[in-house]
Design a protein around this motif. Structure first.
Motif, PDB file in Angstrom:
ATOM      1  N   ARG A 174      15.294 -22.875  36.568  1.00  0.00           N
ATOM      2  CA  ARG A 174      14.944 -21.455  36.533  1.00  0.00           C
ATOM      3  C   ARG A 174      14.121 -21.100  37.774  1.00  0.00           C
ATOM      4  O   ARG A 174      13.851 -21.955  38.614  1.00  0.00           O
ATOM      5  CB  ARG A 174      14.225 -21.115  35.230  1.00  0.00           C
ATOM      6  CG  ARG A 174      12.912 -21.816  35.091  1.00  0.00           C
ATOM      7  CD  ARG A 174      12.251 -21.518  33.755  1.00  0.00           C
ATOM      8  NE  ARG A 174      10.850 -21.867  33.845  1.00  0.00           N
ATOM      9  CZ  ARG A 174      10.117 -22.304  32.841  1.00  0.00           C
ATOM     10  NH1 ARG A 174      10.643 -22.427  31.644  1.00  0.00           N
ATOM     11  NH2 ARG A 174       8.849 -22.603  33.030  1.00  0.00           N
TER      12      ARG A 174
ATOM     13  N   ALA B 174      10.107 -24.496  23.730  1.00  0.00           N
ATOM     14  CA  ALA B 174      10.117 -25.771  24.446  1.00  0.00           C
ATOM     15  C   ALA B 174       9.577 -25.631  25.858  1.00  0.00           C
ATOM     16  O   ALA B 174       9.941 -26.381  26.755  1.00  0.00           O
ATOM     17  CB  ALA B 174      11.531 -26.351  24.470  1.00  0.00           C
ATOM     18  N   GLY B 175       8.719 -24.652  26.061  1.00  0.00           N
ATOM     19  CA  GLY B 175       8.099 -24.546  27.367  1.00  0.00           C
ATOM     20  C   GLY B 175       8.743 -23.495  28.240  1.00  0.00           C
ATOM     21  O   GLY B 175       9.508 -23.818  29.131  1.00  0.00           O
ATOM     22  N   ALA B 176       8.429 -22.235  27.979  1.00  0.00           N
ATOM     23  CA  ALA B 176       8.934 -21.141  28.806  1.00  0.00           C
ATOM     24  C   ALA B 176       8.143 -19.884  28.474  1.00  0.00           C
ATOM     25  O   ALA B 176       8.307 -19.306  27.404  1.00  0.00           O
ATOM     26  CB  ALA B 176      10.424 -20.908  28.570  1.00  0.00           C
ATOM     27  N   ILE B 178       8.451 -16.956  29.529  1.00  0.00           N
ATOM     28  CA  ILE B 178       9.232 -15.737  29.400  1.00  0.00           C
ATOM     29  C   ILE B 178       9.733 -15.530  27.971  1.00  0.00           C
ATOM     30  O   ILE B 178      10.089 -14.427  27.580  1.00  0.00           O
ATOM     31  CB  ILE B 178      10.402 -15.727  30.414  1.00  0.00           C
ATOM     32  CG1 ILE B 178      11.047 -14.342  30.519  1.00  0.00           C
ATOM     33  CG2 ILE B 178      11.435 -16.778  30.082  1.00  0.00           C
ATOM     34  CD1 ILE B 178      10.073 -13.240  30.890  1.00  0.00           C
ATOM     35  N   CYS B 179       9.746 -16.592  27.163  1.00  0.00           N
ATOM     36  CA  CYS B 179      10.196 -16.427  25.781  1.00  0.00           C
ATOM     37  C   CYS B 179       9.233 -15.582  24.959  1.00  0.00           C
ATOM     38  O   CYS B 179       9.521 -15.227  23.819  1.00  0.00           O
ATOM     39  CB  CYS B 179      10.427 -17.782  25.126  1.00  0.00           C
ATOM     40  SG  CYS B 179      11.853 -18.608  25.842  1.00  0.00           S
TER      41      CYS B 179
ATOM     42  N   LEU C  36      17.778 -25.827  20.229  1.00  0.00           N
ATOM     43  CA  LEU C  36      16.433 -26.272  20.597  1.00  0.00           C
ATOM     44  C   LEU C  36      15.902 -27.324  19.616  1.00  0.00           C
ATOM     45  O   LEU C  36      15.405 -28.367  20.040  1.00  0.00           O
ATOM     46  CB  LEU C  36      15.478 -25.074  20.740  1.00  0.00           C
ATOM     47  CG  LEU C  36      15.331 -24.524  22.170  1.00  0.00           C
ATOM     48  CD1 LEU C  36      16.647 -24.050  22.738  1.00  0.00           C
ATOM     49  CD2 LEU C  36      14.315 -23.387  22.229  1.00  0.00           C
ATOM     50  N   TRP C  40      14.931 -31.288  20.432  1.00  0.00           N
ATOM     51  CA  TRP C  40      13.645 -31.909  20.060  1.00  0.00           C
ATOM     52  C   TRP C  40      13.879 -33.228  19.334  1.00  0.00           C
ATOM     53  O   TRP C  40      13.170 -34.211  19.548  1.00  0.00           O
ATOM     54  CB  TRP C  40      12.817 -30.965  19.179  1.00  0.00           C
ATOM     55  CG  TRP C  40      12.051 -29.934  19.953  1.00  0.00           C
ATOM     56  CD1 TRP C  40      12.165 -28.579  19.839  1.00  0.00           C
ATOM     57  CD2 TRP C  40      11.046 -30.168  20.957  1.00  0.00           C
ATOM     58  NE1 TRP C  40      11.301 -27.955  20.715  1.00  0.00           N
ATOM     59  CE2 TRP C  40      10.605 -28.909  21.409  1.00  0.00           C
ATOM     60  CE3 TRP C  40      10.497 -31.311  21.511  1.00  0.00           C
ATOM     61  CZ2 TRP C  40       9.637 -28.750  22.390  1.00  0.00           C
ATOM     62  CZ3 TRP C  40       9.527 -31.179  22.491  1.00  0.00           C
ATOM     63  CH2 TRP C  40       9.110 -29.902  22.920  1.00  0.00           C
ATOM     64  N   PHE C  74      16.158 -25.174  31.326  1.00  0.00           N
ATOM     65  CA  PHE C  74      15.378 -23.935  31.297  1.00  0.00           C
ATOM     66  C   PHE C  74      13.982 -24.185  30.745  1.00  0.00           C
ATOM     67  O   PHE C  74      13.022 -23.529  31.133  1.00  0.00           O
ATOM     68  CB  PHE C  74      16.088 -22.890  30.432  1.00  0.00           C
ATOM     69  CG  PHE C  74      15.446 -21.527  30.472  1.00  0.00           C
ATOM     70  CD1 PHE C  74      15.812 -20.608  31.438  1.00  0.00           C
ATOM     71  CD2 PHE C  74      14.462 -21.160  29.559  1.00  0.00           C
ATOM     72  CE1 PHE C  74      15.223 -19.358  31.494  1.00  0.00           C
ATOM     73  CE2 PHE C  74      13.861 -19.914  29.601  1.00  0.00           C
ATOM     74  CZ  PHE C  74      14.241 -19.013  30.581  1.00  0.00           C
ATOM     75  N   TYR C  75      13.892 -25.126  29.826  1.00  0.00           N
ATOM     76  CA  TYR C  75      12.640 -25.350  29.095  1.00  0.00           C
ATOM     77  C   TYR C  75      11.919 -26.564  29.667  1.00  0.00           C
ATOM     78  O   TYR C  75      12.460 -27.661  29.678  1.00  0.00           O
ATOM     79  CB  TYR C  75      12.939 -25.514  27.613  1.00  0.00           C
ATOM     80  CG  TYR C  75      13.573 -24.285  27.013  1.00  0.00           C
ATOM     81  CD1 TYR C  75      12.796 -23.205  26.634  1.00  0.00           C
ATOM     82  CD2 TYR C  75      14.959 -24.173  26.880  1.00  0.00           C
ATOM     83  CE1 TYR C  75      13.368 -22.053  26.105  1.00  0.00           C
ATOM     84  CE2 TYR C  75      15.541 -23.031  26.356  1.00  0.00           C
ATOM     85  CZ  TYR C  75      14.744 -21.969  25.969  1.00  0.00           C
ATOM     86  OH  TYR C  75      15.311 -20.826  25.458  1.00  0.00           O
ATOM     87  N   THR C  76      10.691 -26.331  30.124  1.00  0.00           N
ATOM     88  CA  THR C  76      10.011 -27.400  30.863  1.00  0.00           C
ATOM     89  C   THR C  76       9.587 -28.570  29.983  1.00  0.00           C
ATOM     90  O   THR C  76       9.281 -29.638  30.492  1.00  0.00           O
ATOM     91  CB  THR C  76       8.758 -26.841  31.563  1.00  0.00           C
ATOM     92  OG1 THR C  76       7.977 -26.130  30.585  1.00  0.00           O
ATOM     93  CG2 THR C  76       9.130 -25.913  32.680  1.00  0.00           C
ATOM     94  N   MET C  77       9.549 -28.384  28.672  1.00  0.00           N
ATOM     95  CA  MET C  77       9.085 -29.487  27.830  1.00  0.00           C
ATOM     96  C   MET C  77      10.153 -30.550  27.596  1.00  0.00           C
ATOM     97  O   MET C  77       9.847 -31.656  27.152  1.00  0.00           O
ATOM     98  CB  MET C  77       8.570 -28.966  26.483  1.00  0.00           C
ATOM     99  CG  MET C  77       7.280 -28.172  26.620  1.00  0.00           C
ATOM    100  SD  MET C  77       6.632 -27.651  25.034  1.00  0.00           S
ATOM    101  CE  MET C  77       5.851 -29.171  24.489  1.00  0.00           C
ATOM    102  N   TYR C  78      11.402 -30.213  27.856  1.00  0.00           N
ATOM    103  CA  TYR C  78      12.448 -31.226  27.710  1.00  0.00           C
ATOM    104  C   TYR C  78      12.486 -32.077  28.974  1.00  0.00           C
ATOM    105  O   TYR C  78      12.598 -31.557  30.084  1.00  0.00           O
ATOM    106  CB  TYR C  78      13.814 -30.578  27.482  1.00  0.00           C
ATOM    107  CG  TYR C  78      13.931 -29.822  26.180  1.00  0.00           C
ATOM    108  CD1 TYR C  78      13.516 -30.400  24.976  1.00  0.00           C
ATOM    109  CD2 TYR C  78      14.447 -28.534  26.147  1.00  0.00           C
ATOM    110  CE1 TYR C  78      13.615 -29.704  23.776  1.00  0.00           C
ATOM    111  CE2 TYR C  78      14.557 -27.834  24.951  1.00  0.00           C
ATOM    112  CZ  TYR C  78      14.140 -28.422  23.772  1.00  0.00           C
ATOM    113  OH  TYR C  78      14.244 -27.733  22.594  1.00  0.00           O
TER     114      TYR C  78
END
Lengths: 514, 440, 166
Positions: A174, B174-176, B178-179, C36, C40, C74-78
């Motif tokens: 992103r 999960a870490g964003a 913008i959500c 999601l 996890w 998109f998700y930084t935790m993954y």
């Protein structure tokens, strides 16, 4: 005005469009092109490039023209200072990390980033920081992804997702790290995947086949029709130095929308073959046309003809072939090569068809006999007329006992059985029409010169008819077509001129005709 | 009670009353404190009546936009034959904001009750609480509380024995950042990239799974049971200034301040008293330099502006900023505003979803220029470029992330331009700017 | 390492984890919405989400691997790469930075032996990254170690925190 019509003013021009139309499409109606990248009429709206921002009176903010529907009485300014400044800003942002490697970019000359920057962009760059750099990636199939040039319009993602209906591509990561990605073991080999190259407004997705072959501005472009199957996708033939460089799909909302399949796209290679029949042959020896036609007429004298046609000949050629068969009391037989059907799921009634021939429909309309055994009923002593490079498929053994063979085609016959061989032009070397599987009659234009003494197929067949005493007397393909429109009931009412470039449907075509 | 500090006498603890009270986390403990009476009451009312009470209370969205909650609920057409959804926005990620986290980890049942009431009021059978993935403790507490609530038949097919179905689920992000934008949250919940959607259609027409959806912040929903129990008038009366801002508001306080933490005050409380009395003023030997009062996306205030502010939606606007999420970030005189601004910009560049050109490229470019200025390599032209770029990033994209980044830059440049100029002219070296002193 | 990469992929969604996914699916009207949660489950089982796992998740939810990759990234935790046993995320967004978060980062890098952000220590025990706002700004500096928060961290507390990690 009808209730579902909306009236508005775009750049001072009054327009009426159906309710629900976007401002961008309404502007096209008014003759105003609103600059855009992510928007494409063949794809769902994304509204992300923000290039199509326009000023709409009474709206507090600039509106994305692609994602804003028209409203009654709206007044839209495309070139107001606010709108121009906003688009200039978008262009600046798009260019900060763009490599500006236009001199070595295949898209150069047909690049919307170049075009809109030229039209509305800044003259200088204020960017003082290092640019992003990422290596190019082979996406498989025919597609090369040059990340550095990507503007993330997501047209390719949406094409694969919504039109091809297989999510082969996705935006990955992103922010300014984002790029277009695919799964490692899933190449872009889907039957219609190469359309992403056409859809890409910049030089990010390139054809590996066309890579570094030619500059866009060197290409001569001619409207044509793909002969790969019975769908009849509209194409542009792009030429340089009398060679076909590539096929591109040409929009026709009735046939192929904006797309063409990969198989059709690469069928251009056949049109650059060097093993062409360039002179008439009589008994294997080069001859002039007069001699060859006389030899053909002589061979037919007093003998029964057995006519085998290629289902990829034009309507005009097939019509004259029908007349020729009638003159000699023969039926015309044709065989249609088959291949697996490959639909483009997101477009109604668009597929790479199982019938791998351009004009099987016309063969059927003319009452020809479709068969897998085109030599059925052939008697010793008959004269075989093989029209359209069908000789190779017949087999020398079967032809051994016939009276004579008249081969009409584009390629040098590899067998010696041809009594007379008459060279004709390929689809890009002549003009004429095809009838697609839904009965749509579509014109193709001449893109290049035929080699040697080769002549248009309709011209050769008309001459052959004349040599048998039936004057055909056509000087142009359009005359042949107009005669066909008078002579063949399904084509009644059609005229070559009125076909224009999107075609017209024959009488009594199936209800689902497109 | 109060957490991490005891409640200040000038606070009005409604939502925060049980912060730090571990017993309030359990169903029994919560019921002992009056829990689930509001839900019981609501389920005996017509949904429209519940909406009206909330409307009358003047409750406005606590997530940042401040839209009247009852009005939002009234957009949902009951009986349209479609499934309705309630989303609870628990993606608290706005820098400076940490109030919802305390609500969820100390009083999970308060939020569940608020969700159940909200779902009932808008004709939804399903509510999803979208919690940012990092909040593992909140997720655990909520799931434990949900287990209790289902076991007690408060939720489920026969909620509170009324025969009505109300399901509440926790969905982990999960870490964003913008959500936290409502349509991005819906996309994320649907299993997509958290890209904000083009509006219209608005969520009340086509939201989660394409169905009519209402989305409310944690604090908003947690306030609803109190309003039902105590009445709209009670809530409306809690206002010291503008009648358009009612009730209590949780403010998260962080940065260079003596007592960081959450404070719950009545709308219209004087910001000066808040900063110096409740929060204890600056650290020893320091002076406040500036305040970002509503989470990092609102304009920074000089102390002059801050000290003249009444703490409500209108009061912050009157002093050049916004109430936003109520995340108060305080910088003292040891901080470099350019350095903090550069860090803010980096945050937005990191969190940009990548859809809109201006945001994807603009946030990153802004960051690069600011980093360069902080490193002592800036020019005066850079300041012009930043401002012009900010203009190009404002009001032109699908959501306001881009606007937020621009706001941060523009307000800092307007109010603390001399600090940027000092870095450019070399009057203040970057090493000084990069050393925030004994602030920690 | 090569032994690791060539080891046959063991599916995640079998037995109890398949049951867990099936239960998750009941909460949503679409299969995609379980993406999601499914990721996890994968990360909990495998520590990170490799390409094969993306393919497996895609198959479970009728998606494509490319789609799943787009979402994962998109998700930084993954985690798209293996990380240390203790994954240490130090919040350095402005409210924490002004409270000295940069010094906390330095301390973690020093005491874990990681040296560099994002690089796993040689013993495989630690990975340290900077993270954007953890939403605990009043407890600066918050540090998330795997799933748990440690609050009010200052540079001098770092050795003690590391010593307490099992």
């Amino acid at each position: 005005m009808a209730e579902n019509t909306v009236n508005l003013t775009i750049e001072g021009r009054p327009v009426s469009v159906p309710a629900g139309t976007s401002i961008l499409e309404a502007a096209k109606t008014a003759g105003v092109l609103i600059p855009h990248y992510c928007y494409h009429s063949g794809l769902p709206v994304a509204g992300v490039c923000r290039m199509c921002l326009v000023e709409v009176e009474k709206m507090p903010k600039l509106a994305p023209a692609c994602a804003t529907t028209v409203g009654e009485g709206q007044v839209v300014h495309v070139y107001s200072e606010k709108a121009l400044e906003a688009r200039k800003g978008v262009l600046e942002f798009l260019l900060i990390n763009h490599p500006l490697d236009c001199p070595i970019c295949d898209q150069s000359g047909e690049c919307e980033l170049q075009d809109y920057t030229f039209a509305e962009g800044r003259a200088d760059s204020r960017y003082r920081e290092p640019k992003r750099f990422d290596p190019a990636e082979d996406f498989g199939g025919d597609v090369l992804y040059v990340k550095n040039r990507c503007i993330l319009c997501t047209r390719c993602v949406r094409f694969m997702d919504d039109v091809h209906e297989t999510t082969a591509l996705a935006v990955v990561e992103r922010g300014d790290r984002a790029f277009i990605g695919k799964a490692p073991d899933a190449d872009l080999t889907q039957p219609w995947a190469a359309n992403v190259v056409d859809l890409c407004p910049v030089g990010a997705l390139l054809s590996k086949d066309f890579l570094n072959k030619a500059r866009a501005w060197e290409l001569d472009r001619t409207a044509s029709v793909c002969t790969g199957c019975s769908q009849g996708c509209n194409i542009t033939v792009e030429m340089r130095d009398n060679a076909v460089m590539r096929f591109k799909p040409r929009a026709n909302e009735h046939v192929n929308k904006f797309f063409m399949c990969d198989a059709g796209r690469f069928s251009y290679r056949d049109l650059n073959r060097a093993d062409r029949l360039e002179h008439p042959l009589v008994a294997g020896m080069a001859a002039d046309w007069e001699t060859a036609l006389a030899a053909a007429a002589k061979a037919l004298q007093g003998r029964k003809a057995h006519v085998v046609a290629s289902p990829s000949l034009s309507n005009e050629a097939l019509y004259l072939l029908k007349k020729l068969a009638a003159k000699t009391g023969a039926t015309v037989r044709y065989h249609v090569a088959q291949g697996p059907e490959a639909p483009l799921p997101g477009v109604d009634d668009l597929a790479l068809r199982a019938d791998r021939a351009a004009n099987a429909t016309a063969c059927e309309l003319f009452g020809f006999t479709r068969t897998d055994d085109v030599l059925a009923g052939l008697n010793a002593g008959d004269v075989v007329i093989a029209a359209g490079d069908v000789l190779e498929g017949l087999g020398a053994d079967a032809l051994a006992k016939v009276g004579a063979v008249i081969a009409i085609g584009t390629l040098r016959p590899t067998t010696t059985v041809a009594t007379v061989a008459l060279p004709i032009a390929t689809v890009v070397e002549e003009e004429g029409t095809f009838t697609n599987l839904r009965g749509r009659v579509q014109r193709f234009l001449q893109a290049k010169q035929a080699p040697g003494l080769a002549r248009p197929s309709w011209y050769v067949l008309a001459d052959l008819l004349a040599s048998l005493g039936e004057k055909a007397g056509f000087h142009t393909a359009s005359e042949a077509f107009d005669a066909l429109a008078v002579g063949e009931a399904p084509f009644a009412g059609l005229s070559y001129g009125a076909l224009a470039l999107s075609g017209a449907v024959v009488q009594g075509a199936a209800a689902g005709a497109k | 009670m109060g957490y991490p500090h005891k409640s200040h006498p000038r606070e009005t603890a409604v939502l925060s009353k049980y912060f730090g009270d571990a017993e309030a986390r359990t169903l029994d403990g919560w019921k002992k404190r009056g829990g689930y009476r509001a839900l019981e009451q609501a389920l005996q009312m017509a949904p429209a009546d519940v909406v009206n009470v909330v409307k009358d209370s003047g409750l406005r969205g606590r997530g940042g936009a401040g839209f009247p909650t009852g009005v939002k609920w009234s957009f949902m057409k009951i009986g349209d034959g479609k499934p309705h959804y309630l989303c609870c926005n628990a993606d608290e990620s706005e820098p400076g904001t940490f109030k919802d986290r305390e609500i969820m980890r100390w009083t999970p049942h308060a939020l569940i009750e608020g969700c159940a009431v909200g779902a009932y009021a808008i004709g939804a059978e399903t509510a999803y609480i979208y919690v940012r993935g990092e909040f593992t403790e909140c997720i655990r507490r909520l799931n434990d509380a949900l287990k209790e609530a289902y076991a007690a038949n408060i939720l489920g097919a026969n909620a509170m024995g009324t025969g009505k179905r109300i399901d509440v689920y926790v969905h982990s992000g999960a870490g964003a950042y913008i959500c936290g934008e409502e349509t991005a949250l819906m996309n994320s919940l649907e299993g997509k990239r958290g890209n904000p959607r083009i509006k219209p259609p608005f969520p009340a027409v086509a939201g989660l799974f394409g169905m009519p959806t209402t989305i409310n912040n944690v604090e908003t929903l947690a306030a609803v049971p109190h309003i039902l129990i105590n009445g709209a008038e009670w809530y409306k009366a809690m206002s010291l200034s503008s009648p358009k801002s009612t009730g209590t508001k949780l403010f998260s306080v962080c940065g260079n301040v003596a007592r960081p933490g959450n404070y719950e005050i009545v709308m219209g409380f004087p910001f000066k008293d808040f900063l110096y009395d409740l929060c204890g003023g600056p650290l020893p030997g320091r002076k406040f330099k500036g305040v970002i009062p509503g989470g990092c996306s609102v304009p920074i205030q000089t102390m002059e502006e801050a000290e003249a502010t009444m703490m409500d939606y209108e009061g912050f606007v009157a002093q050049g900023t916004m109430l936003g999420s109520g995340g108060v970030i305080i910088f003292d005189d040891a901080q470099s505003i350019p350095r903090m601004t550069a860090r803010h910009a980096r945050f937005y560049a990191h969190e940009s979803c990548a859809q809109c050109t201006q945001c994807r490229e603009g946030t990153a470019w802004t960051t690069k220029i600011l980093d360069r200025i902080v490193a002592g390599q800036g020019t005066f032209e850079d300041l012009d470029t930043l401002l012009e770029m900010a203009e190009n990033m404002t009001g032109k994209t699908i959501c306001v992330l881009s606007d937020s980044c621009a706001t941060v830059v523009v307000s800092a440049l307007q109010k603390y331009r001399h600090e940027f100029e000092a870095l450019i002219t070399g009057k203040r070296s970057s090493s000084v700017a990069a050393t925030p002193g004994a602030a920690a | 390492m090569s032994a690791h990469t060539h080891a046959p992929y063991e599916p995640v969604f079998v037995g109890a984890r398949k049951q867990e996914l099936d239960d998750v699916l009941k909460r949503y009207p679409t299969k995609m919405a379980a993406l999601l949660p499914a990721l996890w489950i994968v990360q909990e089982a495998r520590g990170w989400i490799c390409e094969q796992a993306m393919t497996e998740v895609a198959a479970q939810l009728d998606l494509t691997a490319a789609y799943v990759k787009g979402v994962v990234s998109f998700y930084t935790m993954y985690h798209q790469h293996p990380v240390g046993k203790h994954f240490i995320q130090v919040c350095t967004t402005s409210p924490c930075l002004c409270a000295g978060a940069d010094k906390v980062v330095d301390a973690f890098l020093e005491h874990t032996g990681c040296k560099e952000l994002g690089v796993t220590s040689a013993d495989g025990k630690y990975t340290v990254i900077e993270v954007e706002c953890l939403g605990a700004c009043g407890f600066a500096t918050p540090v998330q170690i795997n799933l748990d928060y440690v609050e009010n961290v200052t540079a001098d507390k770092v050795p003690q925190i590391l010593a307490g990690l099992k």
